[in-house]
Design a protein around this motif. Sequence first.
Motif, short mmCIF file in Angstrom:
data_model
loop_
_atom_site.label_atom_id
_atom_site.label_comp_id
_atom_site.label_asym_id
_atom_site.label_seq_id
_atom_site.Cartn_x
_atom_site.Cartn_y
_atom_site.Cartn_z
N LEU A 1 4.26 -51.69 72.14
CA LEU A 1 5.25 -51.44 73.17
C LEU A 1 4.91 -52.20 74.44
O LEU A 1 3.75 -52.51 74.73
N GLU A 2 5.95 -52.49 75.22
CA GLU A 2 5.77 -53.14 76.52
C GLU A 2 4.84 -52.29 77.38
O GLU A 2 4.96 -51.06 77.44
N GLY A 3 3.89 -52.93 78.04
CA GLY A 3 2.97 -52.20 78.90
C GLY A 3 1.68 -51.81 78.20
O GLY A 3 0.73 -51.41 78.87
N HIS A 4 1.66 -51.91 76.86
CA HIS A 4 0.43 -51.61 76.12
C HIS A 4 -0.37 -52.90 75.95
O HIS A 4 0.18 -53.98 75.79
N GLU A 5 -1.68 -52.75 75.96
CA GLU A 5 -2.55 -53.92 75.79
C GLU A 5 -2.33 -54.54 74.42
O GLU A 5 -2.23 -53.85 73.41
N VAL A 6 -2.23 -55.86 74.39
CA VAL A 6 -2.03 -56.58 73.14
C VAL A 6 -3.36 -57.13 72.66
O VAL A 6 -3.99 -57.94 73.35
N ALA A 7 -3.79 -56.67 71.49
CA ALA A 7 -5.04 -57.15 70.90
C ALA A 7 -4.73 -58.25 69.89
O ALA A 7 -3.57 -58.59 69.66
N TYR A 8 -5.78 -58.78 69.28
CA TYR A 8 -5.60 -59.86 68.31
C TYR A 8 -4.67 -59.43 67.17
O TYR A 8 -3.93 -60.24 66.62
N SER A 9 -4.71 -58.15 66.82
CA SER A 9 -3.94 -57.66 65.67
C SER A 9 -2.54 -57.16 66.04
O SER A 9 -1.83 -56.64 65.19
N THR A 10 -2.16 -57.30 67.31
CA THR A 10 -0.85 -56.79 67.74
C THR A 10 0.01 -57.88 68.34
O THR A 10 -0.47 -58.95 68.71
N GLU A 11 1.30 -57.57 68.46
CA GLU A 11 2.27 -58.50 69.03
C GLU A 11 3.37 -57.67 69.69
O GLU A 11 3.74 -56.61 69.19
N ARG A 12 3.87 -58.09 70.81
CA ARG A 12 4.89 -57.34 71.52
C ARG A 12 6.10 -57.06 70.63
O ARG A 12 6.55 -57.93 69.88
N VAL A 13 6.64 -55.84 70.73
CA VAL A 13 7.88 -55.51 70.02
C VAL A 13 8.95 -56.54 70.35
O VAL A 13 9.70 -56.98 69.48
N ALA A 14 9.02 -56.93 71.61
CA ALA A 14 10.04 -57.91 72.02
C ALA A 14 9.93 -59.21 71.23
O ALA A 14 10.95 -59.79 70.83
N ASP A 15 8.70 -59.65 70.98
CA ASP A 15 8.51 -60.90 70.24
C ASP A 15 8.92 -60.74 68.77
O ASP A 15 9.59 -61.60 68.21
N VAL A 16 8.50 -59.63 68.16
CA VAL A 16 8.86 -59.38 66.76
C VAL A 16 10.37 -59.26 66.61
O VAL A 16 10.98 -59.88 65.74
#
Length: 352
Positions: free
Chosen positions: A90-105
């Motif tokens: 979710l927006e505002g949550h830290e993005v780690a190597y294993s994650t991607e912004r919902v907006a991008d997906v």
Amino acid sequence: MNTVNLRGRDYLAETDFTREEIETILKVAEDLKNDRANGTLHDHVLRSKTLFMLFYNQSLRTRNSFEAGMTQLGGHAHFLDPSKIYTPALEGHEVAYSTERVADVANVLARMGDAIAIRCYGDPVDWNYGDAHKILREFARCSNIPILNMEDDIYHPFQGLADVMTVKEKFGSFDGVKFTMSWAYSPSVHKPRAVPQSAILYASMLGMDVTLAHPEGMELDPAIIQQCENYAGTYDGSFRITNDFIEGIEKAHVVYPKAWCGTPIFQPPIGEASETKTQEFFDQHKDWKCTEEIMTLADKNAIYMHCLPADRGFEVEDAVIDKATGKGWKSVVYDEAENRLHVQKAVMSLVM
């Protein structure tokens, strides 16, 4: 039936739709089911269109009914395994190597396909009640193609559609139908609230006389209860809650006993993040089980319903769930499961 244009709409919660819009979906589902029975094909409706399916939780009926539905409508369903892709954050949550912004997906998939369907509840959001639904709403905010809710921690709108379609088939209308949604015992406490909450929302919206039965301490979301009461008042039905299993089943036309999790399993401030406390509470109510004797208390032509998978021997006796023929009450669980296919085809054809 008035022509209702739902093109481009998300299907996240039944409460986002009017009764007339829900009735339109049910009519389209009925037409599609009848056409399939007589051999009429609909492979032109979504020809060359793509549905992306993102499952955070396992599935049998949901995955296969969506895939089969897209094939029958002429499109294709892509199964996306979250363990093989970056986890949307979710927006505002830290993005780690294993994650991607919902907006991008959401934006990338929207450039390649025509709808995104998501299932997420429970462990993937650490039992923070409402967080899974927030993720789906975020996908909807970021995407310009429809987002379809394949079950989250608040709603299971497609299962609820299949439930009420089945009721309409068996009783001809919703008027005067006594619909009982009841808690039932299961050895597993990992049971989301979404199915019972959607069941009572649809039944109330469509004017049925709805009873919610559960032991004290197994209450559902207060906002859902308030909405059911509002629907009952608006559409000339009724809504009541009882903590007595027997009373809840007596004279019912629809008997729908299913386990759902206790409040203690959720994270604070909703609960206490305690599986142990929830399990102890479950084990105090093993007598909440659907038996042949219990079914004799219902209307003589009652139907037994369950979204499946049912915990046989715990929620229900085999003799009940397997009684699909004969005189008197009967089980309609496989009709109910099949109707997942038809209601999902209806929604996809209308919104995609």
